[in-house]
Design a protein around this motif. Structure first.
Motif, short mmCIF file in Angstrom:
data_model
loop_
_atom_site.label_atom_id
_atom_site.label_comp_id
_atom_site.label_asym_id
_atom_site.label_seq_id
_atom_site.Cartn_x
_atom_site.Cartn_y
_atom_site.Cartn_z
N GLN A 122 19.64 -40.62 -29.16
CA GLN A 122 19.82 -41.50 -28.01
C GLN A 122 21.29 -41.56 -27.59
N TRP A 123 22.19 -41.68 -28.56
CA TRP A 123 23.62 -41.72 -28.26
C TRP A 123 24.09 -40.42 -27.63
N VAL A 124 23.57 -39.30 -28.13
CA VAL A 124 23.98 -37.99 -27.61
C VAL A 124 23.47 -37.81 -26.18
N ARG A 125 22.25 -38.26 -25.91
CA ARG A 125 21.74 -38.20 -24.53
C ARG A 125 22.71 -38.89 -23.57
N ARG A 126 23.15 -40.07 -23.95
CA ARG A 126 24.05 -40.83 -23.08
C ARG A 126 25.39 -40.12 -22.92
N LEU A 127 25.90 -39.54 -24.00
CA LEU A 127 27.19 -38.86 -23.95
C LEU A 127 27.19 -37.74 -22.93
N PHE A 128 26.08 -36.99 -22.85
CA PHE A 128 26.00 -35.85 -21.95
C PHE A 128 25.22 -36.15 -20.67
N ASN A 129 24.87 -37.42 -20.49
CA ASN A 129 24.15 -37.84 -19.28
C ASN A 129 22.83 -37.10 -19.11
N PHE A 130 22.11 -36.95 -20.22
CA PHE A 130 20.78 -36.35 -20.19
C PHE A 130 19.74 -37.46 -20.02
N PRO A 131 18.54 -37.11 -19.52
CA PRO A 131 17.51 -38.12 -19.30
C PRO A 131 16.91 -38.63 -20.61
N GLU A 132 16.22 -39.76 -20.54
CA GLU A 132 15.59 -40.33 -21.73
C GLU A 132 14.50 -39.43 -22.30
N THR A 133 13.99 -38.53 -21.49
CA THR A 133 12.96 -37.60 -21.95
C THR A 133 13.53 -36.39 -22.69
N ALA A 134 14.86 -36.30 -22.75
CA ALA A 134 15.48 -35.19 -23.47
C ALA A 134 15.27 -35.36 -24.97
N SER A 135 15.24 -34.25 -25.67
CA SER A 135 15.04 -34.25 -27.12
C SER A 135 16.29 -33.76 -27.82
N GLY A 136 16.42 -34.10 -29.09
CA GLY A 136 17.56 -33.64 -29.88
C GLY A 136 17.16 -33.46 -31.31
N LEU A 137 17.89 -32.62 -32.01
CA LEU A 137 17.52 -32.29 -33.39
C LEU A 137 18.77 -31.91 -34.19
N GLY A 189 17.82 -22.60 -28.93
CA GLY A 189 17.96 -22.55 -27.48
C GLY A 189 17.33 -21.30 -26.89
N VAL A 190 17.55 -20.15 -27.51
CA VAL A 190 16.95 -18.89 -27.04
C VAL A 190 15.42 -18.97 -27.11
N LEU A 191 14.89 -19.53 -28.19
CA LEU A 191 13.43 -19.60 -28.36
C LEU A 191 12.79 -20.54 -27.34
N ILE A 192 13.45 -21.64 -27.02
CA ILE A 192 12.91 -22.54 -26.00
C ILE A 192 12.96 -21.87 -24.63
N ALA A 193 14.06 -21.17 -24.34
CA ALA A 193 14.17 -20.46 -23.07
C ALA A 193 13.10 -19.38 -22.95
N ARG A 194 12.81 -18.72 -24.05
CA ARG A 194 11.72 -17.73 -24.08
C ARG A 194 10.40 -18.38 -23.69
N THR A 195 10.13 -19.56 -24.27
CA THR A 195 8.89 -20.27 -23.98
C THR A 195 8.86 -20.74 -22.54
N ALA A 196 10.00 -21.18 -22.02
CA ALA A 196 10.07 -21.62 -20.64
C ALA A 196 9.73 -20.47 -19.69
N LEU A 223 20.62 -30.36 -28.20
CA LEU A 223 20.10 -31.31 -27.21
C LEU A 223 19.38 -30.50 -26.13
N VAL A 224 18.15 -30.92 -25.80
CA VAL A 224 17.34 -30.17 -24.84
C VAL A 224 16.87 -31.10 -23.73
N ARG A 225 17.12 -30.71 -22.50
CA ARG A 225 16.78 -31.56 -21.35
C ARG A 225 15.28 -31.83 -21.27
N ASP A 226 14.48 -30.82 -21.42
CA ASP A 226 13.02 -30.95 -21.30
C ASP A 226 12.44 -31.12 -22.70
#
Length: 483
Positions: free
Chosen positions: A128-143, A155-162, A315-318
């Motif tokens: 939650q703190w990282v989302r705010r730092l980078f101005n990402f939406p509440e629906t963003a995920s982090g790990l 990041g590459v694997l998520i982009a592949r899926t996208a 941190l991932v936007r979607d």
């Protein structure tokens, strides 16, 4: 056979164990308090190195004796990145607070793969703190992950899926018939190349875009490469911009890359291994304009964030796409709405690790105890120290600056004939002196002394000590090369 009391791994005498534990903690606090009394680094004697090649003893050793071996044979010969004179690679210095948090995490021994437990709530709060730092939406995920190398792969694997859809997880990247290609700077970290390799695309599918005079990715060259690949029937799917290149600390033009990715429907990933946390520093954050438009950001808390190793993050936007790229239902991971199996989605739904340590705790402690403002000042100070080093170099006729100083990395060399050989020898001499520990890199075909100022303990006196030692030992190295 039933267990006997002797089968437990807990101590038979808790009071004695407590006293020994206090001694061990005191020794580490003493070590950190008196770092300046110690060399940055010193070579390990052969007899010490040989001792680590012995077979495991059949008889268990006493805890106190094992601790003595640590003090004698391990502590003196560590890499030294906690020391204020360490400037060799982009390693954070850690903190006493982080060390204590690691002790708490070790005692709790939590597995943060999933289930309903307070440690996961700690990780979610940091997300939650990282989302705010980078101005990402509440629906963003982090790990939390081991480091940016793993985060870049994710990041590459998520982009592949996208690009190919979730079916790619079953059919593979070849089934779709598209030839996917990616792009990054020639100054980017090797982990981008490794990510393309591990993800199955192959390193040949990664276009290394040349850099300009500021060592930033050349946007015009990037646009040309994309156009050429599309004309050849290939599918551009991923661009990795860098905040703080590994060689010189350059910041790519994130705004321009973001606009290009939006126009071409390409995944925009930022490798911000150490540089992304410059968002904590008000004087530097404006130079990261465009980072908030990224689809994913990879960075390390264990670099500029000063959290003990390891504490990488993505941190991932979607967040839904992130989940769909990794979630793998299994009977033994069945979720419930009540009980210990509640709390879905679990962290294991967002990455490859089911067994995960409590990295979030030392990060949470660091952010809570020191605060964003103080951590930001540390980051600003390292960049100010780099500018001081730059001025010292420019004032010394025998020294030469080899690259612009964008953030906290300074690349320079000692002027001499056979400069590559002399400077290579000089860096080893500096390391062995125990005064300061830079590393080397290559800038425009020239070997450079590379000083990465990351440690919160480093001061002007440490910078001056490095420059003074460089002048003294550089003269010796140059004379030796001529003899």
């Amino acid at each position: 056979m039933l267990e006997t009391p002797e089968d437990t791994l807990d101590p038979s005498d808790w009071n004695a164990f407590r006293l020994q534990g206090h001694r061990m903690l005191d020794d580490m606090i003493d070590y950190l308090e008196h770092l300046r009394d110690q060399p940055v680094w010193q070579p390990m004697p052969d007899e010490v190195r040989d001792s680590f090649r012995q077979a495991l003893d059949d008889v268990p050793s006493d805890l106190a004796k094992t601790h003595e071996l640590f003090l004698k044979d391990v502590l003196p010969y560590a890499l030294g990145n906690v020391h204020p004179g360490f400037m060799g690679w982009v390693h954070g210095g850690g903190t006493p607070v982080g060390m204590l948090a690691e002790m708490l995490a070790g005692g709790l021994n939590a597995n943060l793969g999933g289930r309903d437990q307070s440690p996961i709530e700690i990780e979610r709060q940091v997300v939650q703190w990282v989302r705010r730092l980078f101005n990402f939406p509440e629906t963003a995920s982090g790990l939390f992950v081991t480091g940016t190398s793993m985060a870049n792969l994710i990041g590459v694997l998520i982009a592949r899926t996208a690009r190919l859809g979730t079916d790619v997880r079953h059919t593979g990247i070849a089934a779709n018939g598209q030839q996917l290609v990616a792009y990054t700077s020639a100054g980017a970290h090797i982990s981008i190349v490794q990510a393309m390799d591990i993800a199955g695309f192959g390193s040949a599918a990664l276009r290394m875009i040349p850099v300009d005079q500021l060592h930033q990715m050349d946007i015009a060259a990037l646009e040309r490469a994309i156009a050429e690949d599309k004309k050849a029937g290939m599918t551009p799917f991923f661009i990795a911009g860098t905040v703080g290149t590994v060689g010189v600390g350059a910041i790519d033009n994130l705004q321009a890359i973001a606009e290009l990715c939006e126009r071409e429907s390409i995944w925009f990933h930022v490798d911000g291994a150490y540089g992304a946390l410059a968002m904590l520093a008000p004087d530097i954050a404006p130079r990261l304009q465009g980072i908030g438009r990224a689809d994913s950001i990879a960075f390390d808390f264990h670099k500029w964030g000063q959290v003990p190793y390891d504490a990488g993050f993505i941190l991932v936007r979607d967040g839904e796409l992130h989940h769909n790229a990794f979630a793998s239902p299994a009977a033994y991971l069945k979720r419930e709405t009540r009980g210990m199996a509640a709390g879905s989605p679990w962290p294991c739904d967002f990455g490859p690790d089911l067994s995960r340590g409590f990295r979030a705790l030392k990060t949470w402690f660091t952010l809570k105890v020191y605060g964003e403002e103080k951590l930001g000042r540390v980051i600003s100070n390292t960049c100010a120290l780099a500018q001081h080093m730059k001025r010292r170099i420019e004032a010394e006729p025998q020294l030469e600056l080899l690259a612009p100083v964008a953030l906290n990395i300074v690349c320079f060399r000692y002027r001499s004939e056979d400069a590559d050989r002399v400077n290579a020898d000089l860096v080893v001499a500096l390391q062995e002196s125990g005064i300061a520990a830079p590393s080397t890199t290559t800038i425009n075909g020239q070997l450079a002394i590379r000083a990465a100022i990351v440690n919160h303990r480093t001061t002007v006196s440490d910078i001056d000590a490095l420059i003074d030692a460089t002048l003294e030992l550089g003269g010796i190295a140059a004379r030796s090369a001529c003899s």
